[in-house]
Design an enzyme around this catalytic site. Structure first.
Site, PDB file in Angstrom:
ATOM      1  N   SER B 278       0.924  -1.239   0.021  1.00 28.23           N
ATOM      2  CA  SER B 278      -0.071   0.036   0.004  1.00 28.23           C
ATOM      3  C   SER B 278       0.737   1.231  -0.021  1.00 28.23           C
ATOM      4  O   SER B 278       1.657   1.426  -0.886  1.00 28.23           O
ATOM      5  CB  SER B 278      -0.998  -0.142   1.134  1.00 28.23           C
ATOM      6  OG  SER B 278      -1.817   0.855   1.125  1.00 28.23           O
ATOM      7  N   ASP B 370      -9.909  -5.002  -4.790  1.00 28.78           N
ATOM      8  CA  ASP B 370      -9.370  -3.904  -4.055  1.00 28.78           C
ATOM      9  C   ASP B 370     -10.579  -2.736  -3.814  1.00 28.78           C
ATOM     10  O   ASP B 370     -10.588  -2.214  -4.906  1.00 28.78           O
ATOM     11  CB  ASP B 370      -7.914  -3.468  -4.555  1.00 28.78           C
ATOM     12  CG  ASP B 370      -7.389  -2.688  -3.445  1.00 28.78           C
ATOM     13  OD1 ASP B 370      -7.816  -2.060  -2.445  1.00 28.78           O
ATOM     14  OD2 ASP B 370      -5.976  -2.574  -3.351  1.00 28.78           O
ATOM     15  N   HIS B 405      -7.322  -5.736  -0.558  1.00 33.80           N
ATOM     16  CA  HIS B 405      -6.230  -4.765  -0.584  1.00 33.80           C
ATOM     17  C   HIS B 405      -5.354  -5.253   0.508  1.00 33.80           C
ATOM     18  O   HIS B 405      -4.012  -5.276   0.037  1.00 33.80           O
ATOM     19  CB  HIS B 405      -6.646  -3.313   0.000  1.00 33.80           C
ATOM     20  CG  HIS B 405      -5.643  -2.553  -0.137  1.00 33.80           C
ATOM     21  ND1 HIS B 405      -5.141  -1.820  -1.452  1.00 33.80           N
ATOM     22  CD2 HIS B 405      -5.059  -1.709   0.834  1.00 33.80           C
ATOM     23  CE1 HIS B 405      -4.184  -0.873  -0.876  1.00 33.80           C
ATOM     24  NE2 HIS B 405      -4.113  -0.662   0.314  1.00 33.80           N
TER      25      HIS B 405
END
Lengths: 436, 463
Positions: B278, B370, B405
């Site tokens: 991320s 995601d 995610h």
């Protein structure tokens, strides 16, 4: 730091195993055909160093798998997945007569496994390995509870498989060397059996009174175990080794209190005053001490102490009276007790009495006296605190066995002992024993 | 059969009275024991045996759970229970039927329902979820990696209503992030924290820099696990998203960390790679492309994007990312979805890093479900940029269908939405990460294997 060549990759799975679990040692990222030595190093609780090693040649992918590849030499050879453990021996220059035993079972045995360049046989401590990992070997599984027991004047340790649940109970008796030896009981608990390790040669009560324990001591131990709220009172067993087996025979046949579903006697003999105490058994053996001898290395051989097997029934535990399954584990090269001859005699007695269907004899060629949990190093001889003419002396004692075959015996016997306990204690089991 | 039911009923009574895991004598007094043991003494039926092997394992290792000595063709439930460091309880369970020998093998048999179904050797871990009655939005993360995660595995009789029965057998298994001998060393770089995990032995080892996302703080578990696989790994504290705003700091801290690791005496300086998730991946992609000094041997981006900071400062990143914050929306559960905030950026080259400048192997991992950021589209765009720069051979894209995610190490539970700090003042919202449990678990397992292979290829093997 600058890298000049590819770093070697070493992994051991599982990195934290129980003592009776196999592991896989994998070396990767070396050039194809590379010669290397896989080495194990362990420092025991006494501070001595033990090592083992195998010589390997990497395959075309640049890998060595100890479980599948041939060791071309070292402390073991051939395809030996666990050779790095069972072939452990004291490093050169060590004191003679050592024996590897873990007395503190709450911590793991730590072994450093390393890879050295080339086929090395010595000088490992002087050179840096290409790579190392640390492997832990545990006697206690997670959740196993260790509880010291002093109730009833006992010197004992109880191992429960977990803090809740109900389990069969096993009384665990070692040999004449004494001390409170916990590792087999801890391992049995890790395999689902509430186990009581009992010191009966050097318990606190004997040290205080100067007297050896009588058979009531063992009955107390049995009762304490059986009455524990987490122990299933109808699913009880005994495991004994050496003198512990002698005691086990007395208890399973002559005790009014002790009722077993099954028994395992390792490296034991039934030859002793029938129904007698430990002291009476030791006195009997002492009287025959003229039968002992020393070999060319000055190692004490005691196997003739019970030979010839007596015909007088007062001098043998009457195994014809047994009502529960009995598993005998026998090393055919036992130099300490005449266990093979004793097993043959026990079989004959049981055939005559009609209960030989209860008997299983596991007889291992070239195995010695000290048949321990699997992958424990083989001790062919060691310093042993022996009872000679009513006093205690430390003598280098010959246990016997050839390392490779003794190690196979340990591995096979343990698996069969666990199966025997599972079938008799977790399974349907036969009728409860009555020794009236 | 009658006796067995009797005994089990007694056990149920005892269990209801007492605390789980307590020794019976402590809780219930002698009378109940006498009754129980008298019943036990009569019971001749086989007792179930539950085993888990290996009983102590690394968190990315599989285990085999089996039950023996059950009645034949018996419906049973195998259950897992874990109490987290935050004192929340997590559980999973599968419904099984024993075979004619009374055996159930979780690795081989099919689960007919529960928190997972089908042939799922590791379902007892990856399908874990908070027990009924727990707080919403929980996430399971191990912060103290030097102690193992303890999981209770228990077998109960029956399927529906299995919890009403006494357990037939139970074991505790340990799941570790560190292999024996791995050292943990705390470091500081420019006042920020890092933790270095060094494999056992003298070394020297290939190295990895490990950076997490915008939640801030210093999760160590992936770094600990990489060290257990032979990489000297430094986990770096990352900035929380909120902290980026207004900060004129540049990413020099990360450059210094890479240098520090390369120069460590136990690290092989030309075998150091980087991995980020991320926000961590955003920083790594930026630095690897734009920084003249940040030169890893390889780079792994997990759900990252090639976002450009126009002035190279943290504040610049913040402005780029949240220029279109008004595009965020809420789902039916009031969970925050940021996916569309990112979509806008894909059309605007001025907000993107040209990853075609990257000269090292690049692994891009993303999940097609995601919801917090359109990472699969960013991954496609980055792959396209590499192709245009003639560097197609360097890039590998792994887009996992229906994964979300938070692609974590294998067998971790899946979190579709969790509480996340955003908007200053320690305010927490429920952030929708996306993903559906089974495909997400598959993505975690598969991506980890490929991450390890990628690292081994580029840090252990090549040159």
């Amino acid at each position: 730091m600058e890298g000049k060549k590819r770093p070697v990759k070493l992994s051991v799975h599982p990195s934290r195993g129980l003592v009776d679990e196999k592991f896989t040692v994998l070396v990767q990222n070396v050039p194809p055909g590379f010669q290397l030595t896989v080495h194990a190093l362990h420092q025991c609780e006494d501070g001595h160093s033990w090592h083992a090693f195998g010589h390997y040649t990497a395959d075309s992918t640049g890998a060595v798998n100890v479980a599948e590849d041939l060791s071309l030499g070292g402390t073991y050879s051939g395809v030996e997945q666990m050779g790095l453990l069972w072939s452990l021996r004291p490093v050169p220059g060590s004191k003679p007569g050592l024996r590897l035993r873990k007395m503190n079972v709450q911590t793991p045995m730590e072994v450093t496994v390393s890879v050295f360049r080339g086929h090395q046989t010595e000088g490992f401590e002087d050179q840096g390995p290409l790579v190392s990992v640390v492997v832990e070997r545990w006697y206690m599984a997670p959740g196993v509870c260790r509880i010291p027991v002093t109730e009833g004047g006992l010197t004992a340790t109880l191992f429960l498989p977990s803090a809740s649940g109900l389990f069969p109970g096993i009384l665990d008796l070692w040999g004449g060397g004494g001390r409170l030896v916990e590792y087999r009981a801890a391992l049995l608990a890790s395999r689902g059996f509430a186990s009581l390790a009992l010191d009966y040669m050097t318990p606190k009560i004997s040290l205080e009174t100067g007297q050896m324990v009588e058979n009531e001591y063992f009955e107390t131990a049995f009762r304490v175990l059986q009455q524990h709220p987490q122990v299933l009172s109808s699913r009880m067993a005994i495991v004994g080794l050496s003198l512990g087996s002698s005691v086990a025979f007395q208890l399973m046949i002559y005790s009014q209190v002790i009722k077993l579903r099954c028994a395992v006697c390792i490296s034991g003999s039934h030859v002793q005053p029938a129904g007698g105490s430990v002291k009476q058994t030791l006195d009997y053996l002492s009287r025959n001490s003229g039968n002992t001898c020393f070999n060319e290395k000055n190692e004490l051989i005691c196997r003739d102490l019970v030979l010839p097997i007596p015909t007088d029934p007062k001098l043998k535990a009457d195994v014809g009276q047994l009502r529960c399954p009995l598993l005998l584990v026998v090393g055919e090269d036992d130099q300490n007790w005449a266990v093979s001859e004793s097993a043959v005699d026990m079989k004959q007695m049981m055939e005559q009495a009609g209960n030989s269907h209860l008997l299983t004899v596991l007889s291992y060629p070239n195995a010695g006296h000290l048949i321990e949990p699997p992958y424990s190093p083989h001790t062919r001889s060691s310093n042993f605190r022996s009872s000679v003419d009513n006093s205690f002396v430390v003598l280098k004692t010959l246990w016997g066995g050839e390392t490779v075959e003794h190690s196979r015996a340990q591995e096979d016997a343990w698996r069969k002992i666990l199966t025997f306990f599972r079938e008799n204690l977790y399974g349907r089991g036969s009728a409860l024993v009555s020794n009236l | 059969m009658m006796q067995q039911r009797h005994k089990m009923n007694m056990q149920v009574a005892v269990r209801r009275l007492g605390s789980a895991g307590g020794v019976l004598s402590v809780c219930h007094g002698p009378k109940i024991h006498t009754v129980l043991r008298r019943l036990s003494a009569k019971a001749q039926s086989p007792r179930p045996i539950l085993s888990v092997a290996p009983i102590r394992a690394l968190v990315d290792e599989k285990f085999k759970v089996s039950v023996e000595n059950l009645p034949p063709a018996a419906p049973v439930t195998v259950h897992s229970l874990h109490q987290s460091e935050d004192q929340d309880c997590w559980e999973a369970y599968g419904h099984y039927i024993s075979d004619h020998r009374g055996t159930v093998s979780v690795s081989e048999d099919l689960s007919f329902g529960g928190t997972y179904s089908g042939k799922e050797p590791m379902g007892l871990l990856w399908s874990m979820r908070p027990v009924p009655g727990s707080r919403f939005g929980l996430r399971l993360r191990k912060m103290d990696v030097c102690a193992p995660m303890l999981v209770n595995i228990t077998v109960f009789s029956g399927h529906e209503g299995f919890r009403e029965h006494a357990p037939l057998a139970s074991v505790v298994t340990e799941r570790w992030h560190v292999a024996p001998g791995v050292q943990r060393v705390e470091v500081t770089i420019e006042g920020m924290r890092g933790t270095l995990f060094i494999p056992p032995g003298l070394g020297a080892f290939p190295g990895v820099i490990d950076i997490w996302g915008g939640g801030g703080g210093l999760p160590e578990y992936r770094a600990a696990l990489l060290a257990s696989h032979g990489y000297a790994t430094m986990a770096l504290e990352n900035f929380a998203l909120d902290d980026l705003k207004g900060k004129n700091l540049d990413l020099n801290y990360f450059e210094m960390a890479l240098d520090k690791l390369k120069n460590h005496p136990q690290v092989i300086s030309d075998r150091v790679g980087v991995v980020g998730l991320s926000l961590g991946a955003i920083f790594l992609l930026y630095l690897t492309a734009e920084s003249p000094t940040f030169k890893p041997q390889c780079c792994i981006s997990i759900c990252g994007s090639n976002i450009l900071s126009n002035d190279g400062t943290l504040n610049g990143f913040y402005n780029s990312m949240f220029r279109n914050i008004n595009k965020s929306r809420l789902d039916e559960n009031n969970s925050l979805i940021w996916q569309d905030v990112g979509l806008e950026m894909l059309c605007d080259p001025t907000s993107l890093v040209d990853v075609g400048k990257i000269n090292c192997p690049l692994l891009l991992v993303s999940g097609t479900d995601d919801q917090s950021w359109p990472t699969p589209k960013f991954a496609d765009l980055m792959a396209q940029m590499m192709r245009s720069a003639g560097k197609e051979h360097l890039v590998t894209t792994l887009a996992y269908p229906d994964a979300g995610h938070l692609i974590e190490p294998p067998f971790s539970p899946h979190f579709r939405a969790t509480a996340f700090k955003v908007g200053g003042n320690n305010k927490k919202v429920i952030m929708l990460w996306g993903g559906h449990t089974k495909p997400h678990a598959d993505a975690q397992e598969d991506s980890w294997t490929k991450i390890l292979t990628f690292l081994k290829q580029h840090l252990y093997s090549s040159h």
